[in-house]
Write an enzyme that holds these catalytic residues in place. Structure first.
Site, mmCIF file in Angstrom:
data_model
loop_
_atom_site.group_PDB
_atom_site.id
_atom_site.type_symbol
_atom_site.label_atom_id
_atom_site.label_comp_id
_atom_site.label_asym_id
_atom_site.label_seq_id
_atom_site.Cartn_x
_atom_site.Cartn_y
_atom_site.Cartn_z
ATOM 1 N N SER A 9 7.533 -5.706 6.203
ATOM 2 C CA SER A 9 6.914 -6.515 7.414
ATOM 3 C C SER A 9 7.607 -7.892 7.269
ATOM 4 C CB SER A 9 5.448 -6.393 7.283
ATOM 5 O OG SER A 9 4.807 -5.155 7.555
ATOM 6 N N ARG A 14 0.998 -1.332 -0.693
ATOM 7 C CA ARG A 14 0.170 -0.490 0.333
ATOM 8 C C ARG A 14 1.120 0.922 0.004
ATOM 9 N NH1 ARG A 14 -2.024 -3.975 3.319
ATOM 10 N NH2 ARG A 14 -4.161 -4.448 3.063
ATOM 11 N N ASP A 48 4.934 -4.042 10.190
ATOM 12 C CA ASP A 48 4.016 -3.616 11.030
ATOM 13 C C ASP A 48 3.414 -3.946 11.810
ATOM 14 O OD1 ASP A 48 4.065 -6.204 10.901
ATOM 15 O OD2 ASP A 48 2.953 -6.560 8.594
HETATM 16 P P1 ADP Z 1 -0.333 -8.089 4.564
HETATM 17 O O1 ADP Z 1 -0.199 -9.089 5.324
HETATM 18 O O2 ADP Z 1 -0.332 -8.096 2.393
HETATM 19 O O3 ADP Z 1 -0.862 -6.653 5.086
HETATM 20 P P2 ADP Z 1 -3.357 -8.652 4.665
HETATM 21 O O4 ADP Z 1 -4.157 -7.904 6.258
HETATM 22 O O5 ADP Z 1 -4.004 -8.046 3.610
HETATM 23 O O6 ADP Z 1 -2.153 -8.760 3.956
HETATM 24 O O7 ADP Z 1 -3.963 -10.120 4.261
HETATM 25 C C1 ADP Z 1 -4.022 -11.177 3.588
HETATM 26 C C2 ADP Z 1 -4.041 -12.172 3.868
HETATM 27 O O8 ADP Z 1 -5.303 -12.717 4.673
HETATM 28 C C3 ADP Z 1 -4.080 -13.446 2.831
HETATM 29 O O9 ADP Z 1 -3.101 -14.148 3.389
HETATM 30 C C4 ADP Z 1 -5.290 -13.666 2.432
HETATM 31 O O10 ADP Z 1 -4.906 -14.993 2.397
HETATM 32 C C5 ADP Z 1 -6.066 -13.518 3.739
HETATM 33 N N1 ADP Z 1 -7.471 -13.295 3.607
HETATM 34 C C6 ADP Z 1 -8.002 -12.108 2.932
HETATM 35 N N2 ADP Z 1 -9.117 -12.123 3.039
HETATM 36 C C7 ADP Z 1 -9.484 -12.343 3.911
HETATM 37 C C8 ADP Z 1 -10.511 -12.819 4.656
HETATM 38 N N3 ADP Z 1 -12.076 -12.541 3.976
HETATM 39 N N4 ADP Z 1 -10.958 -13.683 6.082
HETATM 40 C C9 ADP Z 1 -9.512 -14.332 6.373
HETATM 41 N N5 ADP Z 1 -8.474 -13.526 5.765
HETATM 42 C C10 ADP Z 1 -8.127 -13.189 4.190
HETATM 43 MG MG MG Z 2 -0.287 -5.600 6.787
#
Ligand code: ADP
Ligand code: MG
Length: 473
Positions: free
Chosen positions: A158, A95, A211
């Site tokens: 992260s 992001r 993060d």
């Molecule tokens: P990042 O770790 O890149 O900051 P997020 O916090 O959005 O990103 O987490 C992404 C992870 O969350 C991915 O592994 C995805 O499979 C999982 N994810 C996305 N949508 C959902 C949901 N509705 N419920 C549970 N897990 C989810």
């Molecule tokens: Mg994140």
């Protein structure tokens, strides 16, 4: 003994002794007794103690928690002002954000999300980040060319880094499926800044955090009693305020250079790499053996978004192979590793329709397995619930272990800032954390704990740290 009781072996419309007995086996494998959870809390404390005393434990299959000092020592008070660029590199998305701190505990944010492509995870990451930043600056007319006045940027990165200053840190190792060569042991700020230079971007990274720290800082901007930040996203990790004198791996002189408290990045995804207390099942072991980082991040592999669906996929295939699910047939999609995204799991556990029609769409439409029976769908939901409930309990145990580490904090109200899709979207996640808190901390202390969704916190926190850091420059 009391057990994880919220997930019962289901009544099936088509009775099958064989299937029911296999579902009971799964129940026993995934069930966590209160005693096991209590042992995990005690062992968490032991690993925290050892990690604060010992350098270089990250990436070791036997080491304790890394407990990395973050060099973040000041708390925001909500009065901060200014505009900053923030990058939030999680495990799934980047992001890029322009954040304006309004000085009254509020902020405004313009952001763009870029899904990290496979080639960036394996090779071109830093140039891909620079390219994404350039797109963002162009799109929002933010680019400047006054070289003496670069745009200050906070970078939320992260992955575990060995930090030696607020804008300096060497990558210890990759995780969450990343494998960019020539990055381990190198300074991440320099690597990113060089990629910016190759594109003539007038942006200067003034702080690097992860993060969890972003979430804690973001939470603190509106709740001054914030003591802990947690991520339940692609991976899982946490940080908290520690007394600097407890960082016993530092010399007395080092300790004295800093204020009384500093945020510690725990890297808790690596809890129990020594394989002593977590209740590993054959489905966890299969995932672990096939992963990029075999033997590492074993706690994360039981909990977080990247892995939860994969553990469940292993359970489903075990049932298929015993001819009790989907008529004994899998599909090409389901045979593929990581094809069961954790977002599907959230859909499945939320499906309360009488015929489980959301689950039917999912299995037949997305996983490409035709003609499911209601029994198939009930078993699918049960597998999701069982593995999900274990993840929620373990998450609660870890959170409580950290809160109990400084019991004096629980004498007053305390806020925990949490970010990540698992926390935000997995049904009942926050409630489960609070249930576990009631049991482990007792109802009175648990009632003082407030969990908030530090939404956009990972990036927003970087802007706050960038502000603090650019003031000191
Ligand atoms: P990042 O770790 O890149 O900051 P997020 O916090 O959005 O990103 O987490 C992404 C992870 O969350 C991915 O592994 C995805 O499979 C999982 N994810 C996305 N949508 C959902 C949901 N509705 N419920 C549970 N897990 C989810
Ligand atoms: Mg994140």
């Amino acid at each position: 003994m009391t057990y994880l009781s919220e997930v019962q072996v289901p009544e099936l419309p088509e009775k099958s002794e064989k299937l029911t007995s296999l579902l009971n086996v799964l129940h026993d494998e995934f069930l966590l007794s209160d005693e096991t959870v209590d042992r995990i809390v005690a062992d968490f404390h032991e690993e925290m103690r050892q990690g604060l005393a010992k350098h270089d434990s990250m990436g070791k299959k036997t080491g304790p928690l890394a407990m990395i000092p973050s060099y973040v020592t000041s708390r925001p008070n909500g009065k901060e002002t200014g505009s900053y660029l923030a990058l939030d590199l999680g495990g799934t998305n980047l992001r890029v954000c322009q954040i304006t701190l309004n000085g009254d505990s509020t902020f405004s944010i313009t952001q763009q999300k870029f899904t990290i492509p496979a080639e960036a995870k394996e090779a071109t990451l830093f140039d891909w980040i620079a390219q994404s930043v350039e797109l963002f600056l162009d799109e929002h007319n933010l680019a400047t060319d006054d070289a003496s006045n670069p745009i200050p940027c906070g970078f939320t990165f992260s992955f575990p880094i060995d930090q030696t200053g607020i804008a300096k840190g060497k990558l210890i190792m990759w995780n969450k499926g990343f494998a960019v060569p020539n990055a381990v042991d190198r300074d991440i700020v320099s690597l990113t800044q060089s990629a910016f230079s190759r594109r003539f971007l007038n942006v200067k990274i003034v702080a690097i955090i992860n993060d969890t720290i972003g979430s804690l800082m973001a939470s603190a901007y509106s709740h001054s009693n914030s003591q802990m930040g947690i991520i339940f996203g692609t991976g899982t990790n946490a940080c908290y305020w520690e007394k600097t004198k407890n960082i016993t791996k530092w010399t007395k002189e080092e300790i004295e250079r800093f204020p009384e408290e500093m945020i510690i990045n725990m890297e808790w995804g690596a809890f129990d790499n020594k394989l002593a207390v977590l209740p590993f099942t054959p489905y966890d072991n299969k995932l672990n053996r096939k992963s990029h980082n075999h033997g590492l991040q074993v706690f994360e592999k039981m909990i977080s978004g990247m892995y939860l669906g994969e553990v469940i996929r292993n359970v489903l295939l075990w049932l298929v192979d015993r001819r009790v699910l989907f008529g004994g047939r899998s599909s090409e999609v389901l045979n593929e590793g990581y094809s069961l995204d954790t977002s599907y799991v959230s859909i499945a556990v939320a499906d309360e329709t009488p015929q489980l029609s959301e689950i039917k769409n999912l299995i037949e439409g997305t996983l490409n397995i035709p003609d499911t029976t209601l029994t198939d769908r009930i078993v699918f939901k049960y597998a999701c619930n069982l593995v999900g409930a274990r993840a929620k309990r373990l998450s609660g145990a870890a959170m409580c272990a950290v809160l109990l580490w400084r019991p004096e904090l629980l004498e007053k109200d305390v806020t925990v800032g949490i970010d990540g899709s698992m926390f935000q979207f997995y049904p009942g996640f926050a409630d489960s954390l609070m249930e576990e808190a009631k049991r482990i901390l007792g109802p009175e202390r648990a009632s003082r704990v407030k969990l908030i969704l530090a939404k956009d916190g990972s990036g927003f926190g970087a802007a706050i740290v960038a502000m603090t850091a650019s003031k000191k420059l």
